[in-house]
Write an enzyme that holds these catalytic residues in place. Sequence first.
Site, PDB file in Angstrom:
ATOM      1  CG  HIS A  60      -2.062  -1.085   1.243  1.00 38.19           C
ATOM      2  ND1 HIS A  60      -3.121  -0.770   0.674  1.00 38.19           N
ATOM      3  CD2 HIS A  60      -2.151  -2.378   1.689  1.00 38.19           C
ATOM      4  CE1 HIS A  60      -3.794  -2.159   0.634  1.00 38.19           C
ATOM      5  NE2 HIS A  60      -3.186  -2.857   1.146  1.00 38.19           N
ATOM      6  CE  LYS A  63      -5.060   2.192   2.847  1.00 37.70           C
ATOM      7  NZ  LYS A  63      -5.345   1.605   1.816  1.00 37.70           N
ATOM      8  CD  GLU A 206      -7.323  -7.084   6.384  1.00 42.74           C
ATOM      9  OE1 GLU A 206      -6.368  -6.819   6.899  1.00 42.74           O
ATOM     10  OE2 GLU A 206      -7.854  -6.379   5.413  1.00 42.74           O
TER      11      GLU A 206
END
Length: 399
Positions: A60, A63, A206
């Site tokens: 990611h 992020k 998840e």
Amino acid sequence: MISPLLLRGARVPGGPVRDLLLEGGLVRRVAPAGTLPAGPAELDLSGHLLLPAPAEPHAHLDKALTWDLVGAPPCDLPSAVAAWRAYAEKVDERDVGARARRALEQLVANGATAVRTHADILPGDDPLRGLRALLRLREEVRGRVTVQISVLHVDAPEPLLREALAMGADLLGGCPHLSPDPAAAVERAVTLAAECGVGLDLHTDENLDPASQDLRLLAAAVRRHGFTGPVTAGHCVSLGAMEPEEAARVAKEAAQAGIGVVTLPLTNLYLQGREHPSSTPRGLTAVRALLDAGVRLAAGGDNVRDPFNPVGRGDPLETAALLVAAGHLTPSEAVHAVTAGARSVLGLPAAGPYEGAVADLLAVRGTSLSEVLGTASPDRLVIRAGRVVSRTTVLRELF
């Protein structure tokens, strides 16, 4: 044109010391040490173990490196999502690009020659600003590292997703378990990916709820639609919370559908199980059941110092070591998950220190897999397509 390169004195896992001739982006010759004729360019890799270069199958980059900026407390997945969404309101394209580059450079220095990153559909008036930053970065680093981009969203409008894919994103992502209707989210993802001619990479299951069904829904939808593009399922944490017989059944369905699974031990060990202060579950997918079923298993580092994980160093060897400690894989299995397994899930040709393979290689100081996983020495040399793209040397002084 990349000049031929001769590697001298490298040890291959489980084998003797070898010399390798790299030419035309491939490993052309592998021979006993000292037997290949001198070349115009040589590197002495004595004391190093030579591995296939790792690939990072789930990052990611948009992020990355925001933990100290967001100020999020240690938290579970829903709280991390909320903290990121609040901060993401104010991130701009330049900010995303700068942080993503730093994180990507760390991955390359640690050995990764290919990275798949997810790109959020961001809040605000310009939801594709993060994607634009990553698309630009992908072009800037072409030649040093392969970057694939998956569009990450939760029930974003279809026209916006089509626009993101038209801009050049490689895959369609999503988080069915965060949608009010996971089955509908999976169905829409498969349909849209087929229409746009792209692959799928979904965050699935998840959570630690054994009734979570994203992976099973995805496998059924892929078979029902006859979807022929690459399909990846990341996380799959709930599989590790199922009874062994049920986990084996779901793993077999994933294998039959041709789904590659990416396990993400560092972030999932951090986020999952906080509601269980005693006998805390490990928060990993059922890696052994997946391997036994013949699923292509990869492992990634996921988040690096952001609201979803305050630690992490962008090091595939850290990921592999966690699979040994928390997933009970052997060192060989764990390294395979971050190298050959990860390349397979990313659709890349085989690489490694053997004749005919792509010359994407990682030389790390050490003599065995257990040593390099145990020490994670930063003393590394990274080769992509026969060309050195990173070298880190360490000076240690004891007084």
